[in-house]
Write an enzyme that holds these catalytic residues in place. Structure first.
Site, PDB file in Angstrom:
ATOM      1  CE  LYS A   1      -1.782   2.553   3.251  1.00  0.00           C
ATOM      2  NZ  LYS A   1      -1.599   3.864   2.445  1.00  0.00           N
TER       3      LYS A   1
ATOM      4  CB  CYS B   1      13.258   8.868   7.827  1.00  0.00           C
ATOM      5  SG  CYS B   1      14.157   7.898   6.536  1.00  0.00           S
TER       6      CYS B   1
ATOM      7  CD  GLU C   1      10.417  12.333  11.661  1.00  0.00           C
ATOM      8  OE1 GLU C   1       9.565  12.132  11.973  1.00  0.00           O
ATOM      9  OE2 GLU C   1      11.465  11.804  10.950  1.00  0.00           O
TER      10      GLU C   1
ATOM     11  CD  GLU D   1      13.666   0.132   8.212  1.00  0.00           C
ATOM     12  OE1 GLU D   1      14.301   1.027   8.772  1.00  0.00           O
ATOM     13  OE2 GLU D   1      14.204  -1.032   8.200  1.00  0.00           O
TER      14      GLU D   1
HETATM   15  P1  NAD Z   1       2.547   8.063   8.258  1.00  0.00           P
HETATM   16  O1  NAD Z   1       2.875   6.927   9.612  1.00  0.00           O
HETATM   17  O2  NAD Z   1       1.380   9.006   8.629  1.00  0.00           O
HETATM   18  O3  NAD Z   1       2.068   6.960   7.292  1.00  0.00           O
HETATM   19  C1  NAD Z   1       3.091   5.899   6.577  1.00  0.00           C
HETATM   20  C2  NAD Z   1       2.047   4.877   5.768  1.00  0.00           C
HETATM   21  O4  NAD Z   1       1.124   4.344   6.603  1.00  0.00           O
HETATM   22  C3  NAD Z   1       1.081   5.498   5.037  1.00  0.00           C
HETATM   23  O5  NAD Z   1       0.902   4.456   3.743  1.00  0.00           O
HETATM   24  C4  NAD Z   1      -0.189   5.755   5.712  1.00  0.00           C
HETATM   25  O6  NAD Z   1      -1.466   5.350   4.980  1.00  0.00           O
HETATM   26  C5  NAD Z   1      -0.287   4.268   6.448  1.00  0.00           C
HETATM   27  N1  NAD Z   1      -1.060   4.309   7.657  1.00  0.00           N
HETATM   28  C6  NAD Z   1      -1.389   5.548   8.434  1.00  0.00           C
HETATM   29  N2  NAD Z   1      -2.115   5.181   9.506  1.00  0.00           N
HETATM   30  C7  NAD Z   1      -2.026   3.713   9.514  1.00  0.00           C
HETATM   31  C8  NAD Z   1      -2.498   2.853  10.224  1.00  0.00           C
HETATM   32  N3  NAD Z   1      -3.249   2.897  11.475  1.00  0.00           N
HETATM   33  N4  NAD Z   1      -2.248   1.410  10.188  1.00  0.00           N
HETATM   34  C9  NAD Z   1      -1.594   1.033   8.988  1.00  0.00           C
HETATM   35  N5  NAD Z   1      -1.063   1.865   8.055  1.00  0.00           N
HETATM   36  C10 NAD Z   1      -1.394   3.251   8.143  1.00  0.00           C
HETATM   37  O7  NAD Z   1       4.045   8.627   7.821  1.00  0.00           O
HETATM   38  P2  NAD Z   1       4.058   9.453   6.513  1.00  0.00           P
HETATM   39  O8  NAD Z   1       3.726  10.932   7.307  1.00  0.00           O
HETATM   40  O9  NAD Z   1       3.597   9.063   5.325  1.00  0.00           O
HETATM   41  O10 NAD Z   1       5.738   9.477   6.527  1.00  0.00           O
HETATM   42  C11 NAD Z   1       6.471  10.340   7.270  1.00  0.00           C
HETATM   43  C12 NAD Z   1       7.233   9.501   8.397  1.00  0.00           C
HETATM   44  O11 NAD Z   1       7.820   8.195   7.895  1.00  0.00           O
HETATM   45  C13 NAD Z   1       8.141  10.422   9.036  1.00  0.00           C
HETATM   46  O12 NAD Z   1       8.201  10.237  10.460  1.00  0.00           O
HETATM   47  C14 NAD Z   1       9.370   9.683   8.572  1.00  0.00           C
HETATM   48  O13 NAD Z   1      10.659   9.721   9.547  1.00  0.00           O
HETATM   49  C15 NAD Z   1       9.139   8.255   8.432  1.00  0.00           C
HETATM   50  N6  NAD Z   1       9.920   7.518   7.443  1.00  0.00           N
HETATM   51  C16 NAD Z   1      10.996   6.799   8.027  1.00  0.00           C
HETATM   52  C17 NAD Z   1      11.970   6.063   6.982  1.00  0.00           C
HETATM   53  C18 NAD Z   1      12.854   5.108   7.540  1.00  0.00           C
HETATM   54  O14 NAD Z   1      13.196   4.334   6.851  1.00  0.00           O
HETATM   55  N7  NAD Z   1      13.210   4.996   8.995  1.00  0.00           N
HETATM   56  C19 NAD Z   1      11.985   6.276   5.546  1.00  0.00           C
HETATM   57  C20 NAD Z   1      10.956   7.420   5.055  1.00  0.00           C
HETATM   58  C21 NAD Z   1      10.049   7.746   6.083  1.00  0.00           C
END
Ligand code: NAD
Length: 810
Positions: free
Chosen positions: A192, A300, A397, A266
């Site tokens: 997804k 991230c 962050e 991650e």
């Molecule tokens: P997010 O957690 O809001 O969303 C990530 C994904 O999870 C999206 O596809 C979203 O639709 C889905 N999601 C949301 N709620 C969910 C739930 N309850 N159950 C399952 N899936 C759900 O994060 P974001 O705003 O899209 O991305 C930013 C974050 O991602 C930042 O905190 C960043 O640091 C992190 N990030 C980490 C890495 C890494 O490798 N550690 C890489 C990229 C981004």
């Protein structure tokens, strides 16, 4: 339009836009409307639709489908149906498909890059030169791992159906990081993408069709968090691989607790960027540009905290301001811009709010004099100075182009400041002294450390977090472990492991004794010796201490007669033990050779007391022969981990560019271990000593039903050069103390070998500091079997890999 002499005068760039024609044609071909990709076919989508927008113009690019629960179910079923065939294809067959994907990505690289920039707002220079090449590289690299799987990962099999959920900041790259290793190892996937950025994933689905990937191997379903939650909850999913915020990671950890689903997370970060006074400041300035203004800081592992040595701070700030003034922000498709748009209004508001908070809390803000475009969502590069380490902007962050700068005086202070974060994703160290860099790198609590470089990634290197940045690795040989499990049906690969069964230790031992004959039993069976009444204390910080509760609990023999008492440990004892374990953290810095020596010494001292120990064990086994065998196996197991202590090597990853990357397994830190109830001595040693061999310090709760043998270890540990605090033993109810350890925020990892209910509770309670957990879900493990009861699985669980990137060669 400027005249040529004027251009020579100013030397400023004009716009150099990349054409969006092909991407628009592709969108039009689909009527700017997309369904879901399930079982190799496109569905029209049964539920609502939502728009995906261009962040640079705020205009709609296409309408996407919000997958329904029944469509989630269809996608998971398709993946399930396809999995056996995909695995049966063999490594070489899978390698051919992965190779074809890599090739096709390259052939269509410009369309992917333009689509990515349109949908995400990142500069085309980045999507074209960084994201898409890395995507292709990831598939090539993992084609190789598919090819090598049978030789290089013997005894391992795919996990099954994998649910993969990715964020919006590197949409296609995160997809590649997820799909390539999963497919290489014989799994099938349902992925997804994030709701803001699904277009390149949908183009990828089309590519899978074009190369004839068997239906169901890759399924792509779109939608928001509700779809993610439905995927996570689906009972037929075997593993969840999630990249996103720590907040959602925590929800997923709770939701999957006790389900037996494998999980890798991650999550977020607040990575330090450490500048020593001897660093080349011009390189540092370009490093900062890459660290925090790459992808508008929506990275991230962004170097969002500059820690600079006091003597050069002023100079660095001046240079940075000059450089910020020359950064160009604007149309992401302009090849001459450095920064594009912020993904969505909600993200822009979050950045603005945190920046306001920074000013309110007294930090000094600096932004360049130019202003941002007004169409779409943009935010200028921002530098905060005069920031206190406890300020919100130094801890939270921001996920935007905002960097905070703090100063330090000594290397020790830099480490302290760097580690003053609940995150631990990455760090970079800038100095011309290789000695200093390699002194600092191991002290940083981070999954990746870059020396004189930053934000470099590669398929050959693992990437992932320490602490609340999550667990599990993506990339490198360490990333493969997330997508395999150990084969447990011994016959299939000719191993002697055997299916786990629930016969009792006594039963097993009896059947083994029968087969082996009397000659293997050194001691003749004798009637149980009379009960010994003894009350042992707890063992904390190398000392025997009374339990805080002031209560003891009886220990019974196999005929339910009382043979002793042990202290009933409670929350306070655990707290003291965790504190003692932290104080003993020097164990991690002792040499592997030294740790091996200590383990051999324990084996030696234990052997000297084997007769006494086996008599004690016979009371709980009700059988002398199996007790003898347990002691022998315990000694052997100590030898195993003494042997491993200096052999569980890291790797040198061959990352391209001018680098070698050291993948160093590091201990987790303080590990809580609830030992199995069965095999009271062997089970203790099998769970505590792999962790100790790897440099962890341990708070162990021995078998709740037969703890006396573990208590005999107190003296053995005292006389075997084990530093106080490395092994702490708190007797009592394992199930009750499991909850205390799992909820303790200073415990870095937790192993539990007991009931499914408490396994679930451990996973649920671990979300406080997102500690790594390993639970057995009540599956009986045969601790006497060397393959199931010992080996690399234990070492993997006891370590986390840090990748240190070091410039090397020309
Ligand atoms: P997010 O957690 O809001 O969303 C990530 C994904 O999870 C999206 O596809 C979203 O639709 C889905 N999601 C949301 N709620 C969910 C739930 N309850 N159950 C399952 N899936 C759900 O994060 P974001 O705003 O899209 O991305 C930013 C974050 O991602 C930042 O905190 C960043 O640091 C992190 N990030 C980490 C890495 C890494 O490798 N550690 C890489 C990229 C981004």
């Amino acid at each position: 339009m400027a005249s040529i002499p004027e251009i020579f005068q100013t030397m400023s760039y004009g716009p150099a836009p990349e054409a969006a024609g092909h991407a628009n044609e592709w969108l039009e071909k689909h009527g700017r409307h997309f369904g879901l990709f399930i079982d190799g076919e496109w569905t029209t989508g049964a539920g609502e639709t939502f728009a995906t927008l261009n962040p640079a113009t705020a205009k709609t690019l296409a309408q996407l489908a919000q997958a329904t629960e029944s469509e989630v179910d269809q996608a998971v079923s398709a993946a399930r149906k396809a999995q056996p065939g995909w695995w049966a294809l063999g490594g070489h067959g899978r390698a051919r498909y992965l190779y074809a994907i890599a090739r096709e990505i390259q052939k269509h690289s410009r369309l992917f890059a333009v689509l990515e920039s349109l949908d995400n707002g990142k500069p085309i220079r980045e999507s074209r030169d960084i994201d898409v090449p890395l995507v292709a590289r990831h598939f090539y690299h993992h084609a190789g791992w598919a090819q090598l799987m049978e030789q290089e990962l013997p005894g391992r099999v795919p996990v099954g159906v994998i649910a993969q959920i990715v964020p919006w900041n590197f949409p296609l790259l995160m997809l590649a990081w997820k799909i390539a290793p999963a497919l290489a190892m014989g799994n099938t996937v349902v992925l997804k993408p994030a709701e803001f950025t699904s277009l390149t994933a949908l183009r990828f689905a089309e590519l899978c069709q074009e190369i004839g990937l068997p239906p169901g191997v890759v399924n792509i379903i779109t939608g928001d968090g509700r779809v993610g939650a439905a995927l996570v909850a689906h009972p037929d999913v075997n593993k969840i691989a999630f990249t996103g915020s720590t907040e959602v990671g925590r929800i997923i950890r709770s939701a999957t607790a006790g389900s037996g689903k494998k999980l890798s997370l991650e999550l977020g970060g607040k990575s330090p960027f450490i500048v020593f006074s001897d660093a080349d400041l011009d390189s540092v300035v370009e490093g900062v540009v890459d660290a925090i203004w790459f992808n508008q800081g929506q990275v991230c592992c962004a170097g969002s905290r500059i820690l600079v040595q006091e003597g050069v701070a002023e100079r660095l700030v001046e240079k940075l301001k000059q450089r910020m003034e020359t950064l160009r922000i604007g149309d992401p498709l302009d090849k001459a811009v450095d920064m594009g748009a912020i993904i969505a209004p909600v993200q822009l508001e979050k950045i603005q709010e945190l920046v306001r908070r920074g000013e309110d809390e007294g930090a000094t803000l600096w932004q360049p004099s130019w202003s941002c475009p007004r169409d779409g969502w943009f935010f200028p590069p921002t530098l905060f100075t005069e920031v206190s380490p406890a300020a919100t902007i130094a801890q939270v962050e921001i996920f935007g182009p905002v960097v905070v700068l703090m100063t330090f005086r000594t290397p020790a202070e830099s480490v302290e400041l760097a580690n003053n974060s609940r995150y631990g994703l990455a760090a970079s160290v800038w100095t011309e002294s290789i000695n200093l860099a390699l002194d600092i790198a191991p002290q940083l609590k981070a999954g990746t450390v870059w020396v004189n470089c930053t934000n470099v990634f590669d398929a050959a290197s693992g990437f992932g977090g320490y602490r609340e940045s999550g667990f599990g690795r993506e990339g490198g040989s360490e990333g493969l472990r997330e997508y395999v499990r150990w084969r447990t049906d011994g016959q299939a690969d000719g191993l002697t492991g055997g299916r786990t069964d629930s016969r009792t230790v006594g039963q097993k031992a009896k059947s083994k004794v029968k087969k082996a004959g009397a000659s293997t039993d050194r001691l003749p069976a004798r009637p149980p010796v009379p009960p010994i009444n003894r009350t042992a204390k707890l063992y904390i910080g190398g000392k025997q201490v009374r339990p805080d509760s002031g209560y003891s609990q009886p220990v019974l023999d196999s005929a339910d007669r009382q043979i002793g008492e042990v202290g009933q440990g409670n929350r306070k004892d655990i707290r003291n033990a965790v504190e003692a374990a932290h104080k003993a953290s020097g164990w991690a810095r002792s040499t592997a050779h030294n740790r091996a020596q200590v383990l051999y010494y324990i084996a030696e001292n234990l052997a000297a007391r084997s007769e006494e120990l086996s008599h004690r064990l016979a009371l709980s086994h009700g059988d002398q022969a199996s007790a003898n065998r347990e002691v022998e196996l315990t000694i052997e197991r100590l030898y195993t981990y003494a042997a491993w202590a200096d052999k569980y090597d890291g790797r040198v990853h061959h990352t391209p560019y001018r680098n070698v990357t050291l993948a160093m397994p590091e201990p987790l830190g303080v590990l809580g271990v609830i030992c199995p109830d069965v095999w009271p001595l062997l089970g203790f040693v099998s769970t505590v000593f792999p962790a100790v061999a790897m440099g962890n310090t341990v708070v162990a709760v021995p078998s709740s039903t037969a703890p006396l043998a573990a208590i005999d270890l107190y003296q053995i540990l005292d006389t075997s050069d084990v530093p106080g605090g490395v092994v702490n033993i708190v007797t009592g109810s394992g199930d009750e103390l499991a909850g205390v350890l799992a909820a303790h925020d200073d415990v870095d990892g937790m192993w539990y070998f007991g009931s499914p209910e408490v396994s679930a509770e451990v996973e649920r309670l671990s979300t406080g500091n997102m500690k790594r957990t390993w639970v057995d879900l009540g599956k009986a493990r045969d601790w006497s079997d060397a393959r199931r009861g010992s080996g690399e699985e234990f070492l993997e669980q006891a370590t986390q890999v840090k990748n240190i990137w070091i410039p090397y060669g020309e």
